[in-house]
Design a protein around this motif. Structure first.
Motif, PDB file in Angstrom:
ATOM      1  N   GLU A  30       0.065  -1.536   0.045  1.00 37.31           N
ATOM      2  CA  GLU A  30       0.298  -0.154   0.042  1.00 37.31           C
ATOM      3  C   GLU A  30       0.968   1.221   0.176  1.00 37.31           C
ATOM      4  O   GLU A  30       1.944   1.506   0.232  1.00 37.31           O
ATOM      5  N   THR A  31       0.229   2.357  -0.388  1.00 35.40           N
ATOM      6  CA  THR A  31       1.270   3.566  -0.473  1.00 35.40           C
ATOM      7  C   THR A  31      -0.035   5.298   0.115  1.00 35.40           C
ATOM      8  O   THR A  31      -0.893   5.167   0.091  1.00 35.40           O
ATOM      9  N   LEU A  32       1.305   5.832   1.295  1.00 31.95           N
ATOM     10  CA  LEU A  32      -0.323   6.526   1.059  1.00 31.95           C
ATOM     11  C   LEU A  32      -0.064   8.047   0.815  1.00 31.95           C
ATOM     12  O   LEU A  32       1.532   8.461   0.604  1.00 31.95           O
ATOM     13  N   VAL A  33      -0.868   8.226   0.482  1.00 37.04           N
ATOM     14  CA  VAL A  33      -0.414   9.847  -0.474  1.00 37.04           C
ATOM     15  C   VAL A  33      -1.322  11.507   0.215  1.00 37.04           C
ATOM     16  O   VAL A  33      -2.782  10.765   0.940  1.00 37.04           O
ATOM     17  N   GLU A  34      -0.431  12.244   0.505  1.00 38.46           N
ATOM     18  CA  GLU A  34      -1.135  13.750   0.708  1.00 38.46           C
ATOM     19  C   GLU A  34      -2.101  13.974  -0.329  1.00 38.46           C
ATOM     20  O   GLU A  34      -1.330  14.267  -1.645  1.00 38.46           O
ATOM     21  N   MET A  35      -3.828  14.106  -0.548  1.00 38.30           N
ATOM     22  CA  MET A  35      -4.403  14.359  -1.467  1.00 38.30           C
ATOM     23  C   MET A  35      -4.163  15.699  -1.511  1.00 38.30           C
ATOM     24  O   MET A  35      -4.070  16.289  -0.629  1.00 38.30           O
ATOM     25  N   ARG A  36      -4.220  16.115  -2.582  1.00 39.95           N
ATOM     26  CA  ARG A  36      -4.454  17.650  -3.343  1.00 39.95           C
ATOM     27  C   ARG A  36      -6.103  17.856  -3.674  1.00 39.95           C
ATOM     28  O   ARG A  36      -6.432  19.104  -3.433  1.00 39.95           O
ATOM     29  N   LEU A  37      -6.561  16.792  -4.715  1.00 41.98           N
ATOM     30  CA  LEU A  37      -7.280  17.096  -5.795  1.00 41.98           C
ATOM     31  C   LEU A  37      -8.021  15.969  -6.268  1.00 41.98           C
ATOM     32  O   LEU A  37      -7.439  14.537  -5.561  1.00 41.98           O
ATOM     33  N   ALA A  38      -9.563  15.745  -6.251  1.00 43.79           N
ATOM     34  CA  ALA A  38     -10.280  14.136  -6.040  1.00 43.79           C
ATOM     35  C   ALA A  38     -11.375  14.956  -7.675  1.00 43.79           C
ATOM     36  O   ALA A  38     -11.913  15.885  -7.287  1.00 43.79           O
ATOM     37  N   ALA A  39     -11.262  14.231  -8.201  1.00 46.08           N
ATOM     38  CA  ALA A  39     -12.801  14.385  -9.576  1.00 46.08           C
ATOM     39  C   ALA A  39     -13.445  13.905  -8.357  1.00 46.08           C
ATOM     40  O   ALA A  39     -14.114  12.536  -8.453  1.00 46.08           O
ATOM     41  N   VAL A  40     -14.864  14.103  -9.406  1.00 44.94           N
ATOM     42  CA  VAL A  40     -16.646  14.320  -8.895  1.00 44.94           C
ATOM     43  C   VAL A  40     -16.784  13.200 -10.611  1.00 44.94           C
ATOM     44  O   VAL A  40     -17.177  13.680 -11.056  1.00 44.94           O
ATOM     45  N   THR A  41     -17.338  11.594  -9.948  1.00 48.69           N
ATOM     46  CA  THR A  41     -16.775  10.437 -11.515  1.00 48.69           C
ATOM     47  C   THR A  41     -18.747  10.275 -11.113  1.00 48.69           C
ATOM     48  O   THR A  41     -18.971  10.504 -10.124  1.00 48.69           O
ATOM     49  N   ALA A  42     -18.884   9.782 -12.428  1.00 50.90           N
ATOM     50  CA  ALA A  42     -20.069   9.050 -11.973  1.00 50.90           C
ATOM     51  C   ALA A  42     -20.349   7.977 -11.445  1.00 50.90           C
ATOM     52  O   ALA A  42     -20.990   6.739 -11.082  1.00 50.90           O
ATOM     53  N   LEU A  43     -18.929   7.569 -11.361  1.00 53.49           N
ATOM     54  CA  LEU A  43     -19.240   6.176 -10.915  1.00 53.49           C
ATOM     55  C   LEU A  43     -19.166   6.718  -9.625  1.00 53.49           C
ATOM     56  O   LEU A  43     -19.720   5.581  -8.853  1.00 53.49           O
ATOM     57  N   PRO A  59     -15.375   8.033   0.013  1.00 45.83           N
ATOM     58  CA  PRO A  59     -15.810   8.422  -1.939  1.00 45.83           C
ATOM     59  C   PRO A  59     -13.983   8.558  -2.131  1.00 45.83           C
ATOM     60  O   PRO A  59     -13.834   9.386  -1.838  1.00 45.83           O
ATOM     61  N   GLY A  60     -14.716   8.572  -3.866  1.00 46.16           N
ATOM     62  CA  GLY A  60     -13.573   8.812  -3.980  1.00 46.16           C
ATOM     63  C   GLY A  60     -13.182   7.693  -5.010  1.00 46.16           C
ATOM     64  O   GLY A  60     -11.643   7.148  -4.893  1.00 46.16           O
ATOM     65  N   SER A  61     -13.419   7.730  -6.019  1.00 45.89           N
ATOM     66  CA  SER A  61     -12.392   6.595  -7.607  1.00 45.89           C
ATOM     67  C   SER A  61     -11.037   7.612  -8.020  1.00 45.89           C
ATOM     68  O   SER A  61     -10.648   6.269  -8.764  1.00 45.89           O
ATOM     69  N   GLU A  62     -10.633   8.658  -8.281  1.00 46.57           N
ATOM     70  CA  GLU A  62     -10.215   9.274  -8.517  1.00 46.57           C
ATOM     71  C   GLU A  62      -9.724  10.537  -7.712  1.00 46.57           C
ATOM     72  O   GLU A  62      -9.972  11.554  -7.287  1.00 46.57           O
ATOM     73  N   GLY A  63      -8.237  10.058  -8.132  1.00 50.44           N
ATOM     74  CA  GLY A  63      -7.429  11.407  -7.690  1.00 50.44           C
ATOM     75  C   GLY A  63      -6.152  11.631  -7.677  1.00 50.44           C
ATOM     76  O   GLY A  63      -5.375  11.445  -8.369  1.00 50.44           O
ATOM     77  N   ALA A  64      -5.325  13.155  -7.059  1.00 44.08           N
ATOM     78  CA  ALA A  64      -4.081  13.551  -7.410  1.00 44.08           C
ATOM     79  C   ALA A  64      -3.159  14.140  -6.051  1.00 44.08           C
ATOM     80  O   ALA A  64      -3.996  14.793  -5.606  1.00 44.08           O
ATOM     81  N   GLY A  65      -2.657  13.595  -5.531  1.00 38.78           N
ATOM     82  CA  GLY A  65      -1.311  14.293  -5.032  1.00 38.78           C
ATOM     83  C   GLY A  65      -0.415  13.919  -4.698  1.00 38.78           C
ATOM     84  O   GLY A  65       0.424  13.423  -6.078  1.00 38.78           O
ATOM     85  N   VAL A  66       0.853  13.521  -3.803  1.00 38.58           N
ATOM     86  CA  VAL A  66       1.693  13.419  -3.567  1.00 38.58           C
ATOM     87  C   VAL A  66       2.072  12.489  -2.664  1.00 38.58           C
ATOM     88  O   VAL A  66       1.605  12.221  -1.768  1.00 38.58           O
ATOM     89  N   VAL A  67       3.160  11.283  -3.081  1.00 39.81           N
ATOM     90  CA  VAL A  67       2.929  10.434  -1.924  1.00 39.81           C
ATOM     91  C   VAL A  67       3.622  10.668  -1.240  1.00 39.81           C
ATOM     92  O   VAL A  67       5.330  11.189  -0.905  1.00 39.81           O
ATOM     93  N   THR A  89     -15.210  -0.729  -3.996  1.00 39.37           N
ATOM     94  CA  THR A  89     -15.070  -1.046  -3.062  1.00 39.37           C
ATOM     95  C   THR A  89     -14.144  -1.610  -2.075  1.00 39.37           C
ATOM     96  O   THR A  89     -13.848  -2.740  -1.096  1.00 39.37           O
ATOM     97  N   ARG A  90     -13.012  -0.864  -1.856  1.00 37.16           N
ATOM     98  CA  ARG A  90     -12.426  -0.011  -0.128  1.00 37.16           C
ATOM     99  C   ARG A  90     -12.198   1.271  -0.685  1.00 37.16           C
ATOM    100  O   ARG A  90     -12.646   1.965  -1.116  1.00 37.16           O
ATOM    101  N   PRO A  91     -11.759   2.085   1.056  1.00 39.04           N
ATOM    102  CA  PRO A  91     -11.632   3.120   0.955  1.00 39.04           C
ATOM    103  C   PRO A  91     -11.205   4.256  -0.210  1.00 39.04           C
ATOM    104  O   PRO A  91     -10.481   4.576  -0.900  1.00 39.04           O
ATOM    105  N   GLY A  92     -11.428   5.351  -0.532  1.00 39.94           N
ATOM    106  CA  GLY A  92     -10.875   6.355  -1.739  1.00 39.94           C
ATOM    107  C   GLY A  92     -10.677   7.364  -1.428  1.00 39.94           C
ATOM    108  O   GLY A  92      -9.734   7.419  -0.056  1.00 39.94           O
ATOM    109  N   VAL A  93     -10.356   8.441  -2.136  1.00 41.18           N
ATOM    110  CA  VAL A  93      -9.477   9.488  -2.212  1.00 41.18           C
ATOM    111  C   VAL A  93     -10.079  10.580  -1.404  1.00 41.18           C
ATOM    112  O   VAL A  93      -9.631  11.097  -1.528  1.00 41.18           O
ATOM    113  N   TRP A  94     -11.096  11.162  -1.554  1.00 44.66           N
ATOM    114  CA  TRP A  94     -12.251  11.974  -1.024  1.00 44.66           C
ATOM    115  C   TRP A  94     -11.276  12.292   0.632  1.00 44.66           C
ATOM    116  O   TRP A  94     -12.250  11.861   1.337  1.00 44.66           O
ATOM    117  N   GLY A  95     -10.025  12.698   1.201  1.00 46.63           N
ATOM    118  CA  GLY A  95      -9.996  12.861   2.500  1.00 46.63           C
ATOM    119  C   GLY A  95      -8.480  13.622   2.214  1.00 46.63           C
ATOM    120  O   GLY A  95      -7.677  13.784   1.298  1.00 46.63           O
TER     121      GLY A  95
END
Length: 312
Positions: A30-43, A59-67, A89-95
């Motif tokens: 697993e990788t720990l990412v400091e999130m900066r942005l996330a997309a709001v998708t149909a998924l 939630p959150g299936s797409e995002g961008a950040g720094v490792v 199926t697992r926690p997303g990136v809205w954080g």
């Protein structure tokens, strides 16, 4: 590595998202990412509206950040996060931080801004699928892209170039402006509403067809023996006429690009972003503070990104 940070929790369909502080720990793989942005998708919308794998759920299936920590990517690397069940199926990136599988982490090309990468990711993956997975464009080939003035059409031209195409020809309607396209192709050829292609179009090895209709049949007449056409769209019409003598005699292949039935390879996101990175793109999107995610979910039109740095 462990850290504490605020995430957006869903407590079930129809419930308002709540900002709550949690502790996140990255385990093996697993990788720990400091999130900066996330997309709001149909998924994301469909996941929040249906049965979620856990309550509460991030939630959150797409995002961008720094490792921050990873066994596969150096700390400090800018990345896009997508895939491996993240946000489904697992926690997303809205954080503020997210723990995700190593396979969901994709390097962000230095020439792409994180917001632009997220806004362009869906059309980039569409072009990647059409050009690399379905048409399987090879180095040295001549490729025709119909409807090349559209965003997906321009991306198909750029991906074909990145895949090694020696020559890329853009096919456009008689009235279309080509100002945004000329830098991506070697030649522009006009096609009329009946599918009649300009005589200047020579033989090609493959075509990526985003127009459909009579254009599909017209382009088939310019594909060399053993060649193929990947049909991606049908803005010009749902029906076409195919010369079967031509199809059989020249051993041509008509390949549908079905995005729902074509599984993405593990490296598809990184490859798609790397393919479009050399070109210049105008990405259209709105950025909404993460604490107003509910407002973003209500918006059905346009690409919306969440500013996750607003979470403390």
């Amino acid at each position: 590595m462990s850290t504490r940070g605020t995430v957006l929790h869903s407590h079930g369909p129809g419930e308002q998202l709540k900002a709550e502080e949690v502790e996140l720990t990255a385990g093996p793989g697993e990788t720990l990412v400091e999130m900066r942005l996330a997309a709001v998708t149909a998924l994301d919308r469909s996941t929040l509206a249906g049965k979620q794998p856990s309550v509460p759920f991030v939630p959150g299936s797409e995002g961008a950040g720094v490792v921050l920590s990873s066994d596969v990517v150096d700390a400090g690397t800018a990345v896009v996060v997508r895939g491996e069940g993240v946000g489904v199926t697992r926690p997303g990136v809205w954080g503020r931080y997210a723990v995700v599988p190593d396979g969901a982490v994709h390097r962000l090309p230095s020439s792409l801004e994180p917001a632009a990468a997220l806004a362009l990711l869906t059309p980039a993956l569409t072009a990647h699928t059409a050009v690399r997975r379905v048409a399987e464009i090879l180095k040295g080939e001549t490729v025709v892209v119909t409807g090349v003035t559209s965003l997906v059409g321009r991306m198909c031209a750029q991906v074909a170039r990145s895949a090694g195409a020696a020559r890329v020809v853009g096919l456009v309607s008689m009235e279309a402006s080509v100002d945004s396209t000329t830098a991506l192709v070697d030649q522009i050829v006009r096609v009329d509403g009946l599918g009649q292609v300009g005589r200047e179009l020579q033989w090609c090895d493959a075509a990526i067809d985003t127009m459909g209709g009579p254009v599909t049949g017209g382009v088939l007449g310019h594909i060399a023996p053993g060649g193929r056409i990947a049909v991606l769209g049908y803005n010009a019409g749902e029906f076409t006429t195919i010369d079967l003598h031509q199809l059989v005699g020249r051993d041509l292949r008509v390949l549908p690009v079905n995005l729902q039935r074509t599984a993405l390879a593990a490296d598809a996101v990184g490859q798609a972003l790397a393919d479009i990175a050399p070109a210049s793109w105008r990405a259209e999107y709105d950025v909404v503070p993460a604490d107003r995610a509910g407002d973003a979910l209500d918006r059905q039109a346009g690409r919306v990104l969440l500013d996750l740095t607003a979470l403390r």
